[in-house]
Design a protein around this motif. Structure first.
Motif: not given
Length: 144
Positions: A88-98, A119-126
């Motif tokens: 699964v291709r990684n996406h910045p700011g996210y972690r894959w939960r299998p 991954l972070h508690a800041g404003p959510p990215e799309a």
């Protein structure tokens, strides 16, 4: 009417997804279909019995920019079917939960589809678009 849709809807959705996923119209072919099938029908995948033990397979070494989604069991027409692992291709700011199975308080088992976790508690990215979530082709073999 609801009972009819409940009984007929799952096989119909599964057939449609498998037809699209294995047609070669999407990058990833059959693997995309299997992942999409799980995502589409997951809310309905519940089992009274514990899923079989995972199949022991060779896990590829880490590949930069990708996360390994291990294989898992799913139910298709009441029969256990193994879905192979995939990159699964990684996406910045996210972690894959299998994709994984969980037991509910009533002793039933429910398949939870793989998904992205912020991954972070800041404003959510799309979140990644559906096109970005398509499985990537496997990396080249070591030394190749």
């Amino acid at each position: 009417m609801f009972q009819f849709l409940r009984r007929a809807g799952r096989p119909l959705a599964a057939a449609l997804v498998l037809a699209l996923g294995t047609s070669g119209c999407f990058r990833g072919g059959g693997l995309f279909g299997a992942m999409l099938l799980t995502a589409v029908v997951t809310s309905a995948i519940v089992s009274e019995e514990r899923p079989p033990a995972p199949v022991v397979v060779y896990t590829p070494p880490p590949h930069e920019g990708y996360t390994w989604q291990p294989g898992y069991w799913t139910l298709v027409d009441g029969q256990w079917q193994w879905v192979e692992g995939s990159w699964v291709r990684n996406h910045p700011g996210y972690r894959w939960r299998p994709t994984h199975w969980v037991e509910d308080p009533n002793g039933r088992w429910r398949l939870v589809p793989g998904h992205w976790v912020v991954l972070h508690a800041g404003p959510p990215e799309a979140p990644p678009s559906p096109e970005q979530q398509l499985p990537a082709p496997p990396p080249p073999p070591p030394g190749g």
